[in-house]
Enzyme design. Structure first.
Site, PDB file in Angstrom:
ATOM      1  N   ASN A 191      -3.834  -4.404  16.149  1.00  0.00           N
ATOM      2  CA  ASN A 191      -2.325  -4.112  15.325  1.00  0.00           C
ATOM      3  C   ASN A 191      -1.549  -2.575  15.933  1.00  0.00           C
ATOM      4  O   ASN A 191      -1.951  -1.046  15.702  1.00  0.00           O
ATOM      5  CB  ASN A 191      -2.865  -3.573  14.276  1.00  0.00           C
ATOM      6  CG  ASN A 191      -1.235  -3.404  13.547  1.00  0.00           C
ATOM      7  OD1 ASN A 191      -0.162  -3.621  13.665  1.00  0.00           O
ATOM      8  ND2 ASN A 191      -1.312  -3.058  11.251  1.00  0.00           N
ATOM      9  N   LYS A 193       1.261  -1.868  15.503  1.00  0.00           N
ATOM     10  CA  LYS A 193       2.202  -1.124  14.622  1.00  0.00           C
ATOM     11  C   LYS A 193       3.400  -0.846  15.363  1.00  0.00           C
ATOM     12  O   LYS A 193       4.074  -2.450  15.895  1.00  0.00           O
ATOM     13  CB  LYS A 193       1.799  -0.082  14.369  1.00  0.00           C
ATOM     14  CG  LYS A 193       0.575  -0.276  13.490  1.00  0.00           C
ATOM     15  CD  LYS A 193      -0.504   1.088  12.653  1.00  0.00           C
ATOM     16  CE  LYS A 193      -1.835   0.666  11.961  1.00  0.00           C
ATOM     17  NZ  LYS A 193      -2.381   1.932  11.507  1.00  0.00           N
ATOM     18  N   HIS A 205      -0.684  -5.505   5.029  1.00  0.00           N
ATOM     19  CA  HIS A 205      -1.538  -4.379   6.059  1.00  0.00           C
ATOM     20  C   HIS A 205      -0.892  -2.926   4.591  1.00  0.00           C
ATOM     21  O   HIS A 205      -0.126  -2.976   3.856  1.00  0.00           O
ATOM     22  CB  HIS A 205      -0.909  -3.583   6.859  1.00  0.00           C
ATOM     23  CG  HIS A 205      -1.359  -2.282   7.663  1.00  0.00           C
ATOM     24  ND1 HIS A 205      -0.977  -1.710   7.458  1.00  0.00           N
ATOM     25  CD2 HIS A 205      -2.115  -2.397   9.009  1.00  0.00           C
ATOM     26  CE1 HIS A 205      -1.662  -0.622   8.242  1.00  0.00           C
ATOM     27  NE2 HIS A 205      -2.808  -1.344   8.850  1.00  0.00           N
ATOM     28  N   GLU A 264       0.272   0.272   5.058  1.00  0.00           N
ATOM     29  CA  GLU A 264       1.571   0.693   5.378  1.00  0.00           C
ATOM     30  C   GLU A 264       2.943   0.337   5.134  1.00  0.00           C
ATOM     31  O   GLU A 264       3.958   0.360   4.291  1.00  0.00           O
ATOM     32  CB  GLU A 264       1.431   0.643   6.994  1.00  0.00           C
ATOM     33  CG  GLU A 264       0.773   1.877   7.317  1.00  0.00           C
ATOM     34  CD  GLU A 264       0.208   1.937   8.768  1.00  0.00           C
ATOM     35  OE1 GLU A 264       0.955   0.859   9.534  1.00  0.00           O
ATOM     36  OE2 GLU A 264      -0.877   2.230   8.725  1.00  0.00           O
ATOM     37  N   GLU A 319      -9.067  -2.586   5.461  1.00  0.00           N
ATOM     38  CA  GLU A 319      -9.030  -0.946   5.622  1.00  0.00           C
ATOM     39  C   GLU A 319      -9.340   0.262   4.276  1.00  0.00           C
ATOM     40  O   GLU A 319      -7.693   0.237   3.556  1.00  0.00           O
ATOM     41  CB  GLU A 319      -8.107  -1.703   6.579  1.00  0.00           C
ATOM     42  CG  GLU A 319      -7.811  -2.677   7.641  1.00  0.00           C
ATOM     43  CD  GLU A 319      -6.433  -2.091   8.763  1.00  0.00           C
ATOM     44  OE1 GLU A 319      -7.116  -2.031   9.630  1.00  0.00           O
ATOM     45  OE2 GLU A 319      -5.830  -2.186   7.741  1.00  0.00           O
ATOM     46  N   GLY A 335      -5.650   5.607  10.986  1.00  0.00           N
ATOM     47  CA  GLY A 335      -5.294   6.589  11.803  1.00  0.00           C
ATOM     48  C   GLY A 335      -5.388   8.164  10.842  1.00  0.00           C
ATOM     49  O   GLY A 335      -5.484   9.128  12.025  1.00  0.00           O
ATOM     50  N   SER A 341      -9.633   3.365  12.238  1.00  0.00           N
ATOM     51  CA  SER A 341     -10.757   4.472  12.725  1.00  0.00           C
ATOM     52  C   SER A 341     -11.881   3.884  13.797  1.00  0.00           C
ATOM     53  O   SER A 341     -12.530   4.262  13.847  1.00  0.00           O
ATOM     54  CB  SER A 341     -10.943   5.791  12.199  1.00  0.00           C
ATOM     55  OG  SER A 341      -9.714   6.481  11.517  1.00  0.00           O
TER      56      SER A 341
HETATM   57  P1  13P Z   1      -6.114   3.309  13.309  1.00  0.00           P
HETATM   58  O1  13P Z   1      -7.577   1.888  14.013  1.00  0.00           O
HETATM   59  O2  13P Z   1      -5.640   3.655  14.185  1.00  0.00           O
HETATM   60  O3  13P Z   1      -7.394   3.495  12.288  1.00  0.00           O
HETATM   61  O4  13P Z   1      -6.026   1.734  12.221  1.00  0.00           O
HETATM   62  C1  13P Z   1      -6.231   0.837  12.085  1.00  0.00           C
HETATM   63  C2  13P Z   1      -5.283  -0.284  11.108  1.00  0.00           C
HETATM   64  O5  13P Z   1      -4.308   0.098  10.615  1.00  0.00           O
HETATM   65  C3  13P Z   1      -4.740  -1.318  11.242  1.00  0.00           C
HETATM   66  O6  13P Z   1      -4.588  -2.480  11.125  1.00  0.00           O
END
Ligand code: 13P
Length: 251
Positions: A9, A11, A96, A98, A168, A174, A214
């Protein structure tokens, strides 16, 4: 049939030329060193979907990171599922954290987006996961259970074949703090038990449940060795071809 799937992803990162270069590099490494039965997906920005779909040779599938709940019309700035499908993308990431946090997306809206995506032939990577305070209050199973029930369980058994679930935990995204493999396995087993109750053993056994948060080359192998962890949804580490491919090769 394999359940193994690793999705990146990206982003809101990378220019189009950077994205094309990264996608081609990932695919080149996979073609040079075939992964066998792992499905690899890249979740790229809307603006990159068409060019990246065309730049790839079919070893790696392309995904959008969202789509509209509406079919078409006066929704300035939105991108429909039909549009995503028309670029050559095969998947869409929905729900997601976010999107849930910054755009107020709730389970009922996500259920509509899931319907729209499936209607247009897209496979769905449906995200779920609790925030830190919910885990601290031991509400993670209730929260994730509701996200799955309200976002997905209106679907038929046939439709569920086109859905991948990504767990997740928001506190792991992150942050560099990954869930332990035991925490991941515990939640994945819970999700599979929900699937089993709703759709039966075979459907539950055939559904891919990914871990995200992560995930990196150093911890992917341990996470992926858990019985119910079928792969990962990878954020930061998917922006570097070597790291992403190392995660894919962790199986
Ligand atoms: P990270 O791997 O950067 O922690 O992000 C995970 C994520 O949100 C994947 O959709």
């Amino acid at each position: 049939m394999t359940r193994k799937l690793v999705a990146g992803n990206w982003k809101m990162n990378l220019s189009l030329p950077e994205g094309i270069a990264l996608a081609k590099e990932v695919e080149a490494q996979l073609l040079a060193n075939p992964t066998g039965d792992v499905q690899v997906v890249l979740g790229v920005p809307f603006s990159h979907l068409t060019a990246i779909s065309h730049a790839l040779e079919g070893e790696v599938a392309v995904s959008a990171q969202d789509c509209s709940a509406n079919e078409s019309g006066a929704f300035t700035g939105e991108v429909s599922a039909m549009m995503v499908a028309s670029t050559g993308a095969e998947y869409v990431i929905l729900g997601h954290s976010e999107r849930r946090e910054y755009h107020g997306e709730e389970n009922a809206l996500l259920a509509e987006k899931v319907n729209m995506a499936l209607e247009h032939g897209l496979k769905v990577i449906y995200c779920c996961g609790e925030v830190l305070s919910e885990r601290e209050n031991n509400q993670q199973f209730e929260v994730v259970g509701d996200q799955i029930l309200e976002g997905l369980f209106h679907l038929s058994k046939e439709q569920m074949k086109e859905v991948v679930i990504a767990y997740e935990p928001v506190w792991a995204i992150g942050t560099g703090v990954t869930a332990s493999s035991e925490q991941a396995q515990e939640m994945h087993a819970f999700i599979r038990s929900l699937l089993q109750k709703q759709y039966g053993v075979i459907a539950a056994e055939n559904t891919s449940i990914l871990y995200g948060g992560s995930c990196k080359p150093a911890n992917a192998q341990e996470l992926f060795s858990e019985k119910d962890v079928d792969g990962g949804l990878i954020g930061g580490a998917s922006l570097k071809a070597n790291d992403f491919v190392a995660i894919i090769n962790s199986f």
